[in-house]
Design an enzyme around this catalytic site. Structure first.
Site, PDB file in Angstrom:
ATOM      1  N   GLY B  47       0.831  -1.210   0.000  1.00 38.81           N
ATOM      2  CA  GLY B  47       0.000   0.000   0.000  1.00 38.81           C
ATOM      3  C   GLY B  47       0.860   1.252   0.000  1.00 38.81           C
ATOM      4  O   GLY B  47       1.764   1.388   0.818  1.00 38.81           O
ATOM      5  N   CYS B 181      -3.492 -13.959  14.871  1.00 41.97           N
ATOM      6  CA  CYS B 181      -3.405 -13.469  13.500  1.00 41.97           C
ATOM      7  C   CYS B 181      -4.509 -12.448  13.254  1.00 41.97           C
ATOM      8  O   CYS B 181      -5.337 -12.186  14.129  1.00 41.97           O
ATOM      9  CB  CYS B 181      -3.467 -14.618  12.499  1.00 41.97           C
ATOM     10  SG  CYS B 181      -5.122 -15.187  12.090  1.00 41.97           S
ATOM     11  N   CYS B 196     -36.543  -5.605   3.792  1.00 44.07           N
ATOM     12  CA  CYS B 196     -37.855  -4.951   3.781  1.00 44.07           C
ATOM     13  C   CYS B 196     -37.737  -3.472   4.146  1.00 44.07           C
ATOM     14  O   CYS B 196     -38.496  -2.642   3.655  1.00 44.07           O
ATOM     15  CB  CYS B 196     -38.838  -5.672   4.704  1.00 44.07           C
ATOM     16  SG  CYS B 196     -38.461  -5.502   6.435  1.00 44.07           S
ATOM     17  N   CYS B 456      -9.197 -20.300  15.951  1.00 45.50           N
ATOM     18  CA  CYS B 456      -9.186 -19.532  14.698  1.00 45.50           C
ATOM     19  C   CYS B 456      -9.074 -20.485  13.508  1.00 45.50           C
ATOM     20  O   CYS B 456      -8.168 -21.313  13.463  1.00 45.50           O
ATOM     21  CB  CYS B 456      -8.013 -18.552  14.700  1.00 45.50           C
ATOM     22  SG  CYS B 456      -7.850 -17.646  13.153  1.00 45.50           S
TER      23      CYS B 456
END
Lengths: 519, 639
Positions: B47, B181, B196, B456
Site C-alpha cells: 500500500g 493473527c 424490507c 481460529c
C-alpha cells in the site's frame, strides 16, 4: 472558498468551520529540525493559512540524515529558507516564509516579532529564551507548543492561558431525549399512543422513546405514588413493567427501549465541565471585552437557571419506527430545539445590548446551543509556574506508583536543557564527552530534583546514560511520530474541536508508551 | 553559535561527514547490531497511500535500503491532503511508482522496487513473500489485509498490520504460531439493513441511499440475480394475476414510450410507490406515500419558473442543473437532476457498457443523490447534501496526515523490535492504539499481543460448522457467497474425501472450465454435500486448508440469511474491490466496507482483552460507567 475536493477526507472530520479556522491561521515554527519540519508538514498538508520558519542555522550533514526534505544541494544554505521552500511545495494554497535570524537573538531583542502569530511551535530552544518566549505568548494569549525529540524520547508541552472548546465531540455521547423530563408536546404525543388498538405490525413500530415516556408515567402513577424509580429495585421493577407491555421478545422497539432503559432513568443534570463553566466568575462579569464564548456561557447560565436543563439539541437516534411516526417525532424534537434556541438567543441578545458589545453571529449562537452539553475549557499552567512552583505531588506520586514511570524522562530532559543552558552544548553530543558528561548531568539533575523537593536518588542512573547515549540526535522515526502528535494537538487547538492534551506529554519509544502529566 | 565559515569549506566538510555515515545517530540510538540488521533487511510495504507514504519515508530515513512497495491504485485529488509524496500533476498516475520516484529524489542511495499491481494476484505467491524479512501492511480494505495475513502466515514472515480512520489508529504485529493473527478476532461487521426496510419501509436517509445504489446496480451495472430492487416491466400494483385479482398501473406503458428517463422515474416513484401505498397494513392510521407523476412535476416547475421570470415561451425545457455539494438541494433540483443524469447514464451504458457504482464517478454519484433524495421526499425523510450522501454511499472514512504519521512511527518501532529480537516477538512487540483525545488521560495505549486463538480457522486447525440448505444452494453460490465473500478465500478448491468437487482459479483449459460451470449450477446435495458431510477447502495461494462440517438447514431465524458459520465466528465480508451495495453473503443488504475503510478495533477498557460485548451490556448505569472511568488509569495498566 476552500478546496472541497482536495480536502474532502478531512472536512468530514472537522467540517467547513474547522477548515476555515485552519485556513485563517498563521503558525510560527522555531527551528527547522526533523521534529519541527515533520510537525509543520502535517499542518501544511491540511491547509493552514500561512507559516513562518525561524531558524538561524545552516543545513548540515546531520540534517540530511533525519530531515526528509533536505538533500545535499541544501548543504550550507539557510535551514529556515530550505525547509520553508520544500514545505511550500506540499500545498499551493499555503503561504510560507522564512526568517533566518537566530531565534535566541530575536526573543531577546525583538520579541514583538511573535505577537501576530496564531500559534507558535518551539523546538530545541535554549531554556532561558524558551521561558521568556513562553511568558510573552502567555500574556498575549497565543498558544505555544514546545516539542523536542531526543533519540527514542519525545517531549511535548502545551501552554496557553485558556482554551475554549465548543465541540468536544466525546466518543459515546448520551442522546438528550428528555425521556425523564418530557416537555408538554412530547408527553401529549406519548399519551396519544394507543397500543390496544394496534395490529402486530404497528405495535412493534412505536418508537421506544414514546413507549418509555408513556409507561414511565403509567408506572409512576399506578405503582409508585407518582415518584420516579430511584432505587435499583424500583428501576428493575419498572423494567419488568415495561417488558410486560410488549407482545413478545421479538419486538425490536421494546428491545431498544430496554437496552437504553437505565440510562434514561437518570435524572437530567448538567455535566460537571459545563457546570464549572457556568459557575466561572467570568460569566457574571460580562463586559465589552468579553469573548463570545463567555457571553454565550453567561446566557447559558441564565437559561439553565430558568429551565433547569440545557437547550435541547433536537436530534433523535435511528430507531425502529414506521416512517411517518419517525418523521413526526423528529419534527417534535426539532421544534422544541428551535424554541429553546430562540429563548437562548433572546438571552444572548439582551446581554449583548446591555454590555454594548458587538453582536454574535447567529451561526455561533446556534452551534453553542446545540453543543452546550459538550463545551469545555482548559486552563493550562504557565511554563513559569511549572518551573517556579513545581507540581511536586504529581511527580512524587507518579514515581511512587511506578519507579520506571516516564516522568523520569521528564526530569532528565529538564536536566538536559539546564545542561545546554550552562555549557552551551547538549550532553553526549560528541563522543569524547560521553563519559565525562554523566557526572555533570547527574549533578544538574540533583539540583533540579531538590528544587522540586524530590529525593535526589529517585531517578536511576540508567536514565542519564540513556539520554547521553542519544547525544541530542533526532531519530527521524521518532521525530515523525512526535510531529504527528504535535500537529494533531495544534489542529485541536486551532479548530476548538476535541479535547487537547493537558499539559505535558512524554513519549517513550523504547517500550512504545506515552504518558501525559499535568505539571 | 553561528561561526562564520567559508561556505565551500563548510559544505565540503559536511559532505565528508555525510559520506562517513549520515546514519551515525541511528547507530548511537539503536545500536550497531540492530542497525546492521536494518541495513540488510528486505522489506515489503503493501500500500502506497496515507500510511504507505509516511512509512516509506520513515523506513528510508531509518536506514532501510531494500524496500518493495506495491499498490494497484492511482493518485486522486482527495489523496493530496495527506499523501505528501504526491502533487497535483501526479493525479491519475501509479501511487507505488510515484512514491518510489519521490523518495529516490531525496535519497538516491536506496533500492526501492515499485509494483503497480494487486497483492492478491498470483504472481505475488509464496516465493515472492518468502524472500522478505518483514512485511508491513498499509492497506485500507479488509479483503487484502486478510489475504496478506494468510500469505505471511503460510511462509512464516512477520507482518506489521496497521490501520487509521480519522483521529483513530492502531498498529500490531503478527507472526505464525507466536501471535494471534489478523483473523483470530472477528472484525466489526459493516452495518446491515433488512431487505424490507430498504424496499418497503425506509425511515432514514441511509435506507434511501442503499436503495438508490441498488437501483443504479439494477439499471447500469451487470445483471445480478440477487438484486431485486425493482422489476422494470412489472406493472402490477395489487392482487394476484393467477387469481385474476390483479390491478395494473397502465400508465407505465405510456411512460416507457416517452423515453428511458420517464420510464424509470414512473416505475420507481409511481408504480412501486403505488404498490406500497396499497398495502393497507403498512399504513393503518397513517397517510400512505403519494406516487409521483413526472409530467405533473415538470409542468409545475415550468409554470412557476414562467411566472417568476415572466418569460414563458410555452415549451417545456429542463434547465441544466448541477447539484451543489455542500447544501441540501431542493426536491425540484433533485427531480431535474434525476431526469438529466439518467439520460446521460443510459447513453454511457449503450456506448461503454455496464459500470459498477463508484463514489468518484460523478455521474453515478449524482444518480444516487437525486434518486435517494426523491425517495426520501416521498417518505417524508429529510433530504441530504451531495457531500453527506457521498460519505454514506461511498463508505468514506475521514483521513488526515497526523494520524498516519503517528501510526507509521509505531510501525517502524515494531519493525526494529522484530529485527532485533525475532525469537521474542510475542513478548517484545505491542499492539498500539491511538485515540482521538485523551481517554483515561491517555491518547496512546499499548497492550501486549495475545497468543494465537486456538479456535481460529485461519491460523489454527479448527473445524467450522456451516449451516446451509443443501437442497437448494448451488455449488456456485457456495463458492461465491460463502467461501469467497464469507470466508475470504481467494481461489477455493473443494475436496470431499479423496474426490475433488470444485477447483477455483483461472489456469484451467476450456473443457475444465465448461465442466466447472456445470458443477456450479448444481445444488450441493448432488455431490454428496449433505447433512453431516465433511469437506475440506484448500486455497493454494493462501496456503490454507479448512475443514467444514455441513449441517443441513432450510429455515433460518433471520429470514435474510441463507447460511450460518459457527465454531469460530468468521466475519462475513465481501470480496469485491469496487464500491457497491449488494445483496450479499447472508442475503441481507449490506454496506460493504471497501475503499478507504480502515478497521479499528477499539482498545480495551482495561486489561488487554477486547471487551466489546461488555460495552453493550444494557444495565451498566451512567453512574457506574463514570465510576469506571474515574478510576486511576495507572492502576489499570500496571501489571
Amino acid at each position: 472558498m476552500t478546496d472541497t475536493e482536495k480536502y474532502d477526507r478531512q472536512l468530514r472530520l472537522w467540517g467547513e468551520d474547522g477548515q476555515a479556522k485552519l485556513e485563517k491561521s498563521h503558525i510560527c515554527l522555531i527551528n527547522g529540525t526533523a521534529t519541527g519540519t515533520e510537525t509543520l508538514k502535517n499542518l501544511v498538508l491540511p491547509g493552514i493559512g500561512a507559516f513562518t520558519v525561524v531558524d538561524g542555522n545552516k543545513v548540515g550533514a546531520s540534517d540530511l540524515g533525519n530531515n526528509f526534505f533536505l538533500d545535499t544541494t541544501c548543504l550550507g544554505h539557510s535551514r529556515a529558507l530550505k525547509v520553508s521552500e520544500y514545505l511550500r511545495e506540499l500545498n499551493d494554497r499555503v503561504k510560507g516564509s522564512s526568517c533566518e535570524e537566530d531565534p535566541v537573538a530575536l526573543i531577546s531583542d525583538k520579541i514583538t516579532f511573535f505577537k501576530d502569530f496564531d500559534l507558535v511551535i518551539a523546538n530545541k530552544l535554549p531554556e532561558q529564551s524558551l521561558i521568556t518566549l513562553a511568558a510573552y505568548l502567555y500574556e498575549n494569549n497565543i498558544p505555544l507548543l514546545i516539542v523536542n525529540s531526543y533519540g527514542y524520547i519525545g517531549y511535548l508541552r502545551i501552554v496557553t492561558p485558556e482554551h475554549q472548546i465548543i465541540e468536544s465531540k466525546p466518543d459515546t455521547p448520551l442522546d438528550d431525549l428528555r425521556i425523564y423530563n418530557p416537555w408538554k408536546e412530547l408527553e401529549v404525543e406519548s399519551d396519544n399512543v394507543d397500543l390496544s388498538n394496534m395490529n402486530a405490525q404497528q405495535h412493534s413500530h412505536v418508537p421506544y422513546i414514546l413507549l418509555l415516556v408513556k409507561f414511565l408515567k403509567e408506572w409512576r402513577n399506578e405503582k409508585n405514588n407518582g415518584k420516579m424509580p430511584e432505587t435499583r429495585a424500583e428501576k428493575d421493577e419498572f423494567k419488568k413493567f415495561f417488558i410486560s407491555k410488549s407482545h413478545n421478545s421479538d419486538e425490536e422497539n421494546f428491545n431498544e427501549g430496554v437496552k437504553g432503559l437505565f440510562k434514561y432513568l437518570q435524572p437530567p443534570r448538567v455535566p460537571s465541565e459545563v457546570e464549572a463553566i457556568l459557575n466561572d466568575p467570568k460569566t457574571s462579569n460580562i463586559n465589552q471585552q468579553s469573548d463570545d464564548f463567555w457571553v454565550l456561557a453567561a446566557a447559558l447560565k441564565q437559561f439553565v437557571d430558568q429551565h433547569k436543563v440545557l437547550p435541547l439539541p433536537g436530534n433523535i437516534p435511528d430507531l425502529t419506527s414506521d416512517t411517518i411516526t419517525y418523521v413526526t417525532l423528529q419534527k417534535l424534537y426539532h421544534d422544541k430545539a428551535n424554541a429553546d434556541l430562540e429563548d437562548f438567543n433572546t438571552k444572548v441578545e439582551s446581554i449583548v445590548s446591555n454590555t454594548n458589545r458587538q453582536p454574535i453571529p447567529s451561526d455561533s449562537i446556534k452551534k453553542f446551543a446545540k453543543n452546550s452539553r459538550f463545551i469545555n475549557i482548559i486552563r493550562y499552567r504557565s511554563l513559569n509556574d511549572e518551573y517556579t512552583i513545581p507540581n511536586t505531588s504529581v511527580i512524587q506520586s507518579e514515581i511512587e506508583m511506578d519507579n520506571n514511570s516516564n516522568v523520569n524522562f521528564y526530569l532528565v530532559l529538564r536536566a538536559v536543557e539546564k545542561f545546554n543552558q550552562t555549557h552551551n552544548r547538549y550532553p553526549g553530543a560528541s563522543d569524547e564527552d560521553v563519559d565525562s558528561d554523566v557526572p555533570l548531568l547527574k549533578s544538574i539533575l540533583a539540583t533540579i530534583l531538590s528544587e522540586i523537593s524530590i529525593s535526589s536518588t529517585i531517578v536511576k542512573d540508567d536514565y542519564i546514560t540513556e539520554i547521553i547515549r542519544y547525544g541530542n540526535s533526532e531519530l527521524h522515526n521518532i521525530a515523525s511520530l512526535m510531529g504527528g502528535i504535535t500537529s494533531q494537538e495544534v489542529i485541536k487547538l486551532i479548530t476548538h474541536q476535541y479535547v487537547p492534551l493537558n499539559n505535558t506529554f512524554i513519549f517513550n519509544g523504547i517500550n512504545s508508551t506515552a504518558t501525559p502529566f499535568k505539571l | 553559535m553561528n561561526v562564520v565559515v567559508d561556505t565551500d569549506i563548510y559544505i565540503n566538510r559536511e559532505k565528508e561527514r555525510m559520506t562517513e555515515d549520515k546514519f551515525q545517530h541511528i547507530r548511537d540510538c539503536i545500536g550497531d547490531d540492530v542497525f546492521e540488521k536494518v541495513q540488510k533487511a528486505k522489506v515489503l510495504v503493501v500500500g502506497a497511500g496515507g500510511i504507505g507514504c509516511e512509512l516509506l519515508k520513515n523506513l528510508v530515513l531509518s536506514g532501510f535500503k531494500d524496500i518493495h512497495i506495491i499498490d494497484l491504485d492511482t493518485i486522486d485529488l482527495s489523496n493530496l491532503n495527506r499523501q505528501f509524496l504526491f502533487r497535483k500533476h501526479h493525479i491519475g498516475m501509479s501511487k507505488a511508482k510515484i512514491a518510489r520516484e519521490a523518495v529516490l529524489k531525496y535519497n538516491p542511495d536506496v533500492n526501492i522496487e515499485a509494483h503497480e499491481g494487486d497483492i492478491k494476484n498470483q504472481q505475488y505467491g509464496h516465493q515472492y513473500f518468502q524472500r522478505f524479512d518483514l512485511v508491513m501492511n498499509a492497506l485500507d480494505n479488509l479483503s487484502a489485509r486478510k489475504h496478506v495475513n494468510r500469505m505471511c502466515l503460510s511462509v512464516g514472515v512477520p507482518l506489521v498490520e496497521s490501520g487509521t480512520a480519522g483521529y483513530l489508529g492502531q498498529a500490531t504485529v503478527i507472526l505464525k504460531e507466536k501471535t494471534e493473527c489478523f483473523e483470530c478476532l472477528p472484525k466489526e461487521a459493516p452495518k446491515e439493513f433488512a431487505v424490507c426496510t430498504i424496499r418497503s419501509n425506509p425511515s432514514s436517509p441511509i435506507h434511501c441511499i442503499v436503495w438508490a445504489k441498488m437501483l443504479y446496480g439494477r439499471l447500469f451495472d451487470v445483471a445480478d440475480e440477487n438484486n431485486a430492487v425493482t422489476d422494470m416491466d412489472d406493472n402490477i400494483v395489487e392482487g394476484d394475476p393467477e387469481k385474476g385479482t390483479e390491478v395494473r398501473d397502465t400508465k407505465l406503458e405510456q411512460a416507457k414510450a416517452k423515453g428511458y428517463d420517464h420510464w424509470v422515474f414512473h416505475k420507481v416513484f409511481h408504480t412501486d410507490i403505488d404498490r406500497l401505498a396499497r398495502m393497507k397494513d403498512l399504513w393503518t392510521g397513517k397517510t400512505p406515500p403519494t406516487p409521483l407523476l413526472l409530467d405533473d412535476l415538470l409542468n409545475n416547475y415550468q409554470k412557476n419558473n414562467g411566472n417568476n421570470n415572466n418569460n414563458n415561451n410555452g415549451t417545456i425545457t429542463t434547465k441544466s442543473i448541477a447539484l451543489n455539494s455542500q447544501i441540501v438541494n431542493s426536491f425540484e433540483d433533485n427531480t431535474r437532476a434525476f431526469v438529466e443524469v439518467i439520460k446521460k447514464l443510459k447513453e454511457r451504458l449503450e456506448k461503454d457498457g455496464a459500470k459498477s457504482w463508484d463514489k468518484d464517478d460523478d455521474l453515478a454519484l449524482d444518480f444516487v443523490v437525486a434518486a435517494s433524495n426523491i425517495r426520501s421526499h416521498i417518505f417524508g425523510i429529510p433530504l441530504k447534501s451531495k457531500f453527506d450522501i457521498k460519505q454514506m454511499a461511498g463508505n468514506i472514512v475521514p483521513a488526515i496526515a497526523t494520524t498516519n504519521a503517528i501510526i507509521s512511527g509505531f510501525i517502524v518501532l515494531e519493525a526494529f523490535k522484530i529485527l532485533s529480537s525475532r525469537d521474542q516477538i510475542q513478548e517484545k512487540c505491542k499492539t498500539t492504539f491511538l485515540f482521538k483525545q485523551p481517554s483515561n488521560k491517555r491518547v496512546i495505549y499499548p497492550v501486549s499481543i495475545d497468543q494465537p486463538n486456538k479456535s481460529c480457522y485461519v491460523c489454527s486447525q479448527t473445524v467450522v460448522t456451516l449451516k446451509i440448505d443443501t437442497n437448494t444452494t448451488t455449488i456456485g453460490k457456495l463458492v461465491n457467497e460463502v467461501l469467497k465473500k464469507g470466508l475470504a478465500f481467494h481461489e477455493p478448491m473443494i475436496m470431499k474425501g479423496q474426490s475433488m468437487i470444485y477447483e477455483g482459479g483461472d489456469d484451467l483449459d476450456k473443457e475444465e472450465l465448461d465442466a466447472r460451470k456445470m458443477v456450479e449450477q448444481k445444488p450441493m446435495i448432488t455431490f454428496g454435500l449433505s447433512d453431516n458431510a465433511i469437506i475440506e477447502v484448500h486455497d493454494y495461494l493462501q496456503d490454507i486448508k479448512v475443514s467444514i462440517l455441513i449441517s443441513h438447514c432450510d429455515k433460518f431465524e433471520d429470514q435474510n440469511k441463507f447460511f450460518e458459520v459457527s465454531g469460530k465466528p468468521p466475519q462475513v465480508q465481501s470480496d469485491t474491490t469496487t464500491a457497491a451495495t449488494t445483496t450479499t453473503t447472508d442475503g441481507t443488504v449490506q454496506q460493504e466496507d471497501i475503499d478507504e475503510v480502515e478497521i479499528i478495533e477499539y482498545p480495551p477498557p482495561s486489561d488487554g482483552k477486547l471487551k466489546r460485548k461488555e460495552r453493550e451490556q444494557d444495565d451498566i448505569t451512567v453512574e457506574e460507567e463514570q465510576m469506571q472511568e474515574e478510576q486511576d488509569p495507572h492502576k489499570r495498566t500496571k501489571k
